[in-house]
Design a protein around this motif. Structure first.
Motif, PDB file in Angstrom:
ATOM      1  N   TRP A 374       0.801  -1.336   0.177  1.00 11.89           N
ATOM      2  CA  TRP A 374      -0.076  -0.083   0.091  1.00 11.89           C
ATOM      3  C   TRP A 374       0.996   1.371   0.109  1.00 11.89           C
ATOM      4  CZ3 TRP A 374       1.033   3.159   4.047  1.00 11.89           C
ATOM      5  CH2 TRP A 374       1.943   2.470   5.108  1.00 11.89           C
ATOM      6  N   VAL A 375       0.326   2.449  -0.407  1.00  9.35           N
ATOM      7  CA  VAL A 375       0.861   3.799  -0.118  1.00  9.35           C
ATOM      8  C   VAL A 375      -0.074   4.588   0.510  1.00  9.35           C
ATOM      9  CG1 VAL A 375       2.427   3.613  -2.132  1.00  9.35           C
ATOM     10  CG2 VAL A 375       0.050   4.238  -2.493  1.00  9.35           C
ATOM     11  N   PRO A 376       0.293   5.482   1.154  1.00  6.91           N
ATOM     12  CA  PRO A 376      -0.780   6.268   2.133  1.00  6.91           C
ATOM     13  C   PRO A 376      -1.375   7.369   1.248  1.00  6.91           C
ATOM     14  CG  PRO A 376       1.994   6.954   2.424  1.00  6.91           C
ATOM     15  CD  PRO A 376       2.021   5.945   1.767  1.00  6.91           C
ATOM     16  N   GLN A 377      -2.595   7.685   1.572  1.00  7.20           N
ATOM     17  CA  GLN A 377      -3.412   8.634   0.954  1.00  7.20           C
ATOM     18  C   GLN A 377      -4.187   9.267   1.837  1.00  7.20           C
ATOM     19  OE1 GLN A 377      -3.613   9.402  -2.248  1.00  7.20           O
ATOM     20  NE2 GLN A 377      -5.270  10.769  -2.056  1.00  7.20           N
ATOM     21  N   GLY A 378      -3.965  10.468   2.352  1.00 11.37           N
ATOM     22  CA  GLY A 378      -4.669  11.207   3.366  1.00 11.37           C
ATOM     23  C   GLY A 378      -5.210  10.623   4.591  1.00 11.37           C
ATOM     24  N   GLY A 379      -4.343   9.849   5.399  1.00 10.84           N
ATOM     25  CA  GLY A 379      -4.821   9.106   6.332  1.00 10.84           C
ATOM     26  C   GLY A 379      -5.278   7.808   6.011  1.00 10.84           C
ATOM     27  N   ARG A 380      -5.487   7.510   4.938  1.00  6.29           N
ATOM     28  CA  ARG A 380      -6.104   6.276   4.358  1.00  6.29           C
ATOM     29  C   ARG A 380      -4.842   5.636   3.574  1.00  6.29           C
ATOM     30  NH1 ARG A 380      -9.509   6.743   8.332  1.00  6.29           N
ATOM     31  NH2 ARG A 380     -11.474   7.727   7.760  1.00  6.29           N
ATOM     32  N   VAL A 381      -5.239   4.474   3.036  1.00  4.98           N
ATOM     33  CA  VAL A 381      -4.148   3.770   2.120  1.00  4.98           C
ATOM     34  C   VAL A 381      -4.596   3.656   0.632  1.00  4.98           C
ATOM     35  CG1 VAL A 381      -2.960   2.772   4.047  1.00  4.98           C
ATOM     36  CG2 VAL A 381      -4.664   1.366   2.905  1.00  4.98           C
ATOM     37  N   LEU A 382      -3.887   3.416  -0.258  1.00  5.67           N
ATOM     38  CA  LEU A 382      -4.169   2.863  -1.556  1.00  5.67           C
ATOM     39  C   LEU A 382      -3.333   1.685  -2.076  1.00  5.67           C
ATOM     40  CD1 LEU A 382      -4.267   6.138  -3.368  1.00  5.67           C
ATOM     41  CD2 LEU A 382      -6.195   5.018  -3.144  1.00  5.67           C
ATOM     42  N   PRO A 383      -3.865   0.993  -2.775  1.00  8.96           N
ATOM     43  CA  PRO A 383      -3.039  -0.421  -3.228  1.00  8.96           C
ATOM     44  C   PRO A 383      -1.796   0.184  -4.165  1.00  8.96           C
ATOM     45  CG  PRO A 383      -5.426  -0.719  -3.893  1.00  8.96           C
ATOM     46  CD  PRO A 383      -5.134   0.559  -3.390  1.00  8.96           C
ATOM     47  N   LYS A 384      -0.520  -0.403  -3.566  1.00 12.00           N
ATOM     48  CA  LYS A 384       0.630   0.156  -4.154  1.00 12.00           C
ATOM     49  C   LYS A 384       0.852  -0.296  -5.572  1.00 12.00           C
ATOM     50  CE  LYS A 384       5.358   0.733  -3.013  1.00 12.00           C
ATOM     51  NZ  LYS A 384       6.708   0.212  -2.086  1.00 12.00           N
ATOM     52  N   PRO A 385       0.883   0.706  -6.328  1.00 12.63           N
ATOM     53  CA  PRO A 385       1.091   0.442  -7.912  1.00 12.63           C
ATOM     54  C   PRO A 385       2.045  -0.351  -8.131  1.00 12.63           C
ATOM     55  CG  PRO A 385       0.698   2.773  -7.545  1.00 12.63           C
ATOM     56  CD  PRO A 385       1.069   2.137  -6.147  1.00 12.63           C
ATOM     57  N   GLY A 386       1.681  -1.636  -9.094  1.00 12.36           N
ATOM     58  CA  GLY A 386       3.040  -2.497  -9.338  1.00 12.36           C
ATOM     59  C   GLY A 386       2.829  -3.695  -8.379  1.00 12.36           C
ATOM     60  N   GLU A 387       3.062  -3.543  -7.274  1.00 10.90           N
ATOM     61  CA  GLU A 387       3.507  -4.277  -6.290  1.00 10.90           C
ATOM     62  C   GLU A 387       2.182  -5.110  -5.711  1.00 10.90           C
ATOM     63  OE1 GLU A 387       5.960  -3.231  -3.132  1.00 10.90           O
ATOM     64  OE2 GLU A 387       7.511  -2.456  -4.587  1.00 10.90           O
ATOM     65  N   ALA A 388       1.055  -4.349  -5.624  1.00  8.41           N
ATOM     66  CA  ALA A 388      -0.118  -4.985  -5.143  1.00  8.41           C
ATOM     67  C   ALA A 388      -0.596  -5.893  -5.925  1.00  8.41           C
ATOM     68  CB  ALA A 388      -1.103  -3.941  -4.560  1.00  8.41           C
ATOM     69  N   GLU A 389      -0.555  -5.199  -7.383  1.00  4.64           N
ATOM     70  CA  GLU A 389      -1.062  -6.188  -8.624  1.00  4.64           C
ATOM     71  C   GLU A 389      -0.191  -7.301  -8.618  1.00  4.64           C
ATOM     72  OE1 GLU A 389      -2.550  -7.902 -11.934  1.00  4.64           O
ATOM     73  OE2 GLU A 389      -3.473  -6.568 -10.492  1.00  4.64           O
ATOM     74  N   LEU A 390       0.959  -7.284  -8.522  1.00  2.00           N
ATOM     75  CA  LEU A 390       1.922  -8.623  -8.840  1.00  2.00           C
ATOM     76  C   LEU A 390       1.330  -9.500  -7.610  1.00  2.00           C
ATOM     77  CD1 LEU A 390       4.197  -9.784 -10.028  1.00  2.00           C
ATOM     78  CD2 LEU A 390       5.971  -8.706  -8.366  1.00  2.00           C
ATOM     79  N   LEU A 391       1.145  -9.050  -6.415  1.00  2.00           N
ATOM     80  CA  LEU A 391       0.845 -10.142  -5.384  1.00  2.00           C
ATOM     81  C   LEU A 391      -0.424 -10.866  -5.813  1.00  2.00           C
ATOM     82  CD1 LEU A 391       2.018 -10.837  -2.560  1.00  2.00           C
ATOM     83  CD2 LEU A 391       0.184  -9.310  -1.663  1.00  2.00           C
ATOM     84  N   PHE A 392      -1.449  -9.900  -6.505  1.00  2.00           N
ATOM     85  CA  PHE A 392      -2.654 -10.500  -6.591  1.00  2.00           C
ATOM     86  C   PHE A 392      -2.369 -11.477  -8.010  1.00  2.00           C
ATOM     87  CE2 PHE A 392      -4.559  -6.133  -5.287  1.00  2.00           C
ATOM     88  CZ  PHE A 392      -4.580  -6.583  -4.171  1.00  2.00           C
ATOM     89  N   LYS A 393      -1.551 -11.107  -8.950  1.00  2.00           N
ATOM     90  CA  LYS A 393      -1.202 -11.964 -10.040  1.00  2.00           C
ATOM     91  C   LYS A 393      -0.536 -13.248  -9.708  1.00  2.00           C
ATOM     92  CE  LYS A 393       1.514 -11.674 -14.438  1.00  2.00           C
ATOM     93  NZ  LYS A 393       2.672 -12.562 -14.070  1.00  2.00           N
TER      94      LYS A 393
END
Length: 562
Positions: A374-393
Motif C-alpha cells: 500500500w501507499v498512504p493517501q490522506g490518512g487512508r491507504v491505496l493499493p501500491k501500484p505495481g506491487e499490489a497487482e503483482l501479489l494479486f497476479k
C-alpha cells in the motif's frame, strides 16, 4: 453435555432419551428371568438330588435355549442402539446445519471467471474471511462498545483472502487494510432488493459489507484483484469469542508489557505481560482488535498481529488434530455453526468439515501471511501500484508466496513427445500493451517470423491483442504440452512459461510486455520477474506459519509496570 455427572443416573437418562428417539422402552423393563422365569430354582434343586446324566443334558438344553434368547435380546438391543445412535447423530447433524447462517456468494454484476486447472487437472481454492464489527445484538454491543455505532450498518473491518494451491501444497493469505480506498461495484441486497450503484468516488473497503452483505465484499475484492473467490466465511465479535474459547488457548507474544488504552479511553483493553501468553475468549478478541499499543498504532500493525494469532492458532490445532474429547468436539462444532455466516455452497457441516480436511493437507511451513502492499493517501491507504497487482497476479496464477515450489509445481519436461517443429501449429499474439507505453506495433508478426526461421513453418501472427506481463506459451491439453515446451525452448523461454489453458484451442504464444523488441528473448526478464516478486513480498510483510519467534512490538506509551 447436559447429562448428570452421577453414574447412577445415566441409565435412566438414556432410557428417557431413547423414548424420545422412538426406542422400545420395554427392553429396559421386566424381571431378569423373562421366559425362563420359574425354572432356575427348579434346575438348581434338581442338580443337587438327581443323577448327573439326564439332568445335565436337560440343563444343557435349557442353558443353550437361554443363551440363544440372551443372544437374540443382545442382538435386538445392539440393533436398536445402532439405529438410535444413527438417528440421534442425524438429528444433531440437522441441528448443526440449522444453526448455520447462509448468504449469497457475490452480489456484483460481474460473473467470476472459472479457475484454470494446472497440468494435473487440479484447481485452487480461494476463501474470503470477513470479520464484521456489527453491533446488532446485546453481546456484540457489550464486546464492541462505541455506543454511537450501535445498530449501524456493519463494517468489514477484517478482510483476508485465503488461497489454497491447486495441489494443496501451500496456503497464501492476503489481508487488505480496512481503510483501503477503492471503487465499489454495483450490489443488490438479496433480502431487501435495494440496489447500491457502483461508486464513482473512492470509498473505504470496509463499507462494502453494509452494501447488501458479505456478497458485496466478495464482489469488491473480485473487482480489484480479478481473483476468483469460491467461498466466504464471516464472523462477528461474539463469534470470535465463542470460537476462541472452543479452540482453547492460543500463544501470542509481545516485546514488553502492553495495555491497549490511551488517555481518551480508546483501545481494545488488552493487557498482557512481556513474553508469550496463551489467550482465548474475550482476550483473543482484544488481541485481534488491538491497534493502539502495537507498533505504530495503525490498522496495518493490527493486521500483522492478526497474522501472528492465526499462524499460532493453526499450529495449536495441528498439535491437537486427534481430539478424543467428545465434549470438546461438540463445543467446537456448535461454536462454528453458531459463529459463522457462510455462502450457500457451504450450507452444511459436512461441507465445512470437507473444507477443513483440504486445509489440513498443507504443512504450517508452507503457510504465508501477507498484507496488500500500500501507499498512504490522506490518512487512508491505496493499493501500491505495481506491487499490489503483482501479489494479486501471483495468487491468480497459483504461485506460492513463500518463494518455494513443491515437487508437483516444479516444471518438468513433458512425457508426451513433441511433434516435428515444422508440424506444430502456433498462433502468435501481441501482448506487449502497458498503460505507460501502449503496444509495441507488429510484435506478433516479428516473432512469428523468428519462429519460422527456426523451423516452425506453421507459425502465424494473430490480430488478437492479449495484454500480458510475461511472455507465455499456452496449450489446451496434455497432448500438446510437449509442443508448447518445444516452442518455449527454441525461443530461450523458461520451461515454466509453457502453461495449460482452456482459453486456447492450440499452441498459442503471447509475446508479453517483457519482450517488446528484438528477436531474442531477454535473459534479464526472468531475473527481473523474481526481483519484482521479492520486492512485493517484502512490502507485504510475508510471515511464515512456522515462525514461532514472531513477537509484536509494543508502541511507546502503552507499556505498564508490575
Amino acid at each position: 453435555m447436559g447429562q448428570s455427572g452421577v453414574r447412577g443416573t445415566r441409565p435412566r437418562q438414556r432410557a428417557a432419551r431413547a423414548r424420545e428417539l422412538g426406542w422400545d422402552d420395554t427392553l429396559y423393563e421386566g424381571g431378569e428371568g423373562g421366559a425362563d422365569g420359574g425354572s432356575s430354582g427348579g434346575d438348581d434343586s434338581a442338580e443337587g438330588s438327581a443323577g448327573r446324566g439326564g439332568r445335565r443334558r436337560g440343563g444343557s438344553r435349557r442353558a443353550k435355549g437361554g443363551k440363544r434368547r440372551i443372544l437374540r435380546w443382545i442382538a435386538a438391543v445392539v440393533s436398536l442402539l445402532i439405529i438410535g445412535t444413527a438417528g440421534a447423530g442425524y438429528l444433531y447433524y440437522r441441528h448443526l446445519n440449522g444453526l448455520l447462517t447462509k448468504d449469497e456468494l457475490t452480489l456484483g454484476d460481474k460473473k467470476m471467471a472459472d479457475h484454470k486447472a494446472n497440468a494435473a487437472g487440479q484447481t485452487p481454492l480461494n476463501i474470503l474471511l470477513i470479520g464484521s464489527d456489527a453491533r446488532d445484538s446485546a453481546e456484540n454491543k457489550k464486546l464492541g462498545g462505541a455506543k454511537d455505532t450501535f445498530d449501524s450498518p456493519p463494517l468489514a473491518d477484517v478482510q483476508m483472502l485465503l488461497h489454497v494451491s491447486a495441489d494443496r501444497s501451500n496456503i497464501s493469505v492476503i489481508s487488505m487494510p480496512r481503510d483501503t480506498l477503492l471503487k465499489m461495484p454495483k450490489c443488490t441486497d438479496p433480502d431487501t432488493k435495494k440496489v447500491y450503484p457502483a461508486t464513482t468516488n473512492l470509498r473505504m473497503t470496509n463499507e462494502s459489507l453494509g452494501r447488501g452483505g458479505p456478497g458485496c465484499t466478495v464482489a469488491t475484492w473480485y473487482e480489484l484483484t480479478g481473483i476468483t473467490i469460491d467461498h466466504f466465511m464471516q464472523i462477528d465479535f461474539g463469534g470470535v469469542v465463542s470460537m476462541a474459547d472452543a479452540i482453547g488457548g492460543v500463544p501470542v507474544c509481545v516485546t514488553d508489557n502492553v495495555h491497549s488504552r490511551n488517555r481518551e479511553g480508546k483501545g481494545s483493553g488488552l493487557k498482557l505481560e512481556k513474553g508469550t501468553t496463551p489467550i482465548k475468549g474475550e482476550q483473543a478478541l482484544q488481541w485481534l482488535r488491538t491497534r493502539y499499543g502495537f507498533e505504530d498504532g495503525t490498522d496495518l500493525a493490527r493486521t500483522h498481529a492478526q497474522h501472528m494469532y492465526m499462524n499460532s492458532m493453526v499450529r495449536e490445532l495441528k498439535k491437537n488434530t486427534k481430539l478424543s474429547d467428545p465434549i470438546k468436539l461438540r463445543k467446537l462444532a456448535e461454536s462454528a455453526a453458531r459463529a459463522l455466516v457462510v455462502d450457500k455452497e457451504l450450507d452444511t457441516i459436512k461441507k465445512l468439515y470437507d473444507l477443513a480436511e483440504e486445509l489440513k493437507k498443507v504443512p504450517t511451513s508452507r503457510i504465508t501471511m501477507t498484507t496488500m502492499p500500500w501507499v498512504p493517501q490522506g490518512g487512508r491507504v491505496l493499493p501500491k501500484p505495481g506491487e499490489a497487482e503483482l501479489l494479486f497476479k501471483m495468487v491468480r496464477e497459483d504461485t506460492p508466496l513463500d518463494g518455494k515450489a513443491s515437487k508437483k509445481q516444479k516444471p518438468k519436461a513433458s512425457k508426451d513427445p513433441a511433434a516435428p517443429d515444422a508440424e506444430i501449429g502456433i498462433m502468435v499474439q501481441n501482448g506487449t500493451y502497458t498503460a505507460a507505453l501502449g503496444s509495441a506495433t507488429g510484435r506478433a508478426s516479428e516473432v512469428a517470423r523468428v519462429l519460422a526461421g527456426k523451423g516452425f513453418a506453421l507459425a502465424r501472427a494473430d490480430t488478437t491483442r492479449n495484454p500480458l506481463e510475461r511472455t507465455t506459451v499456452f496449450f489446451p491439453s496434455a497432448d500438446l504440452e510437449g509442443d508448447a515446451q518445444a516452442v518455449a525452448k527454441s525461443l530461450g523461454l523458461p520451461l515454466s512459461s509453457a502453461k495449460r489453458s482452456t482459453d486456447v484451442s492450440g499452441v498459442t504464444l503471447v509475446v508479453g510486455a517483457d519482450w517488446r523488441t528484438g528477436s531474442t528473448y531477454p535473459k534479464s526478464a526472468a531475473k527481473d520477474d523474481n526481483n519484482d516478486k521479492a520486492k512485493a513480498l517484502k512490502s507485504a510483510r510475508a510471515l511464515n506459519g512456522e515462525d514461532t519467534e514472531a513477537c509484536m512490538e509494543v508502541q511507546p506509551g502503552f507499556t505498564w509496570e508490575k
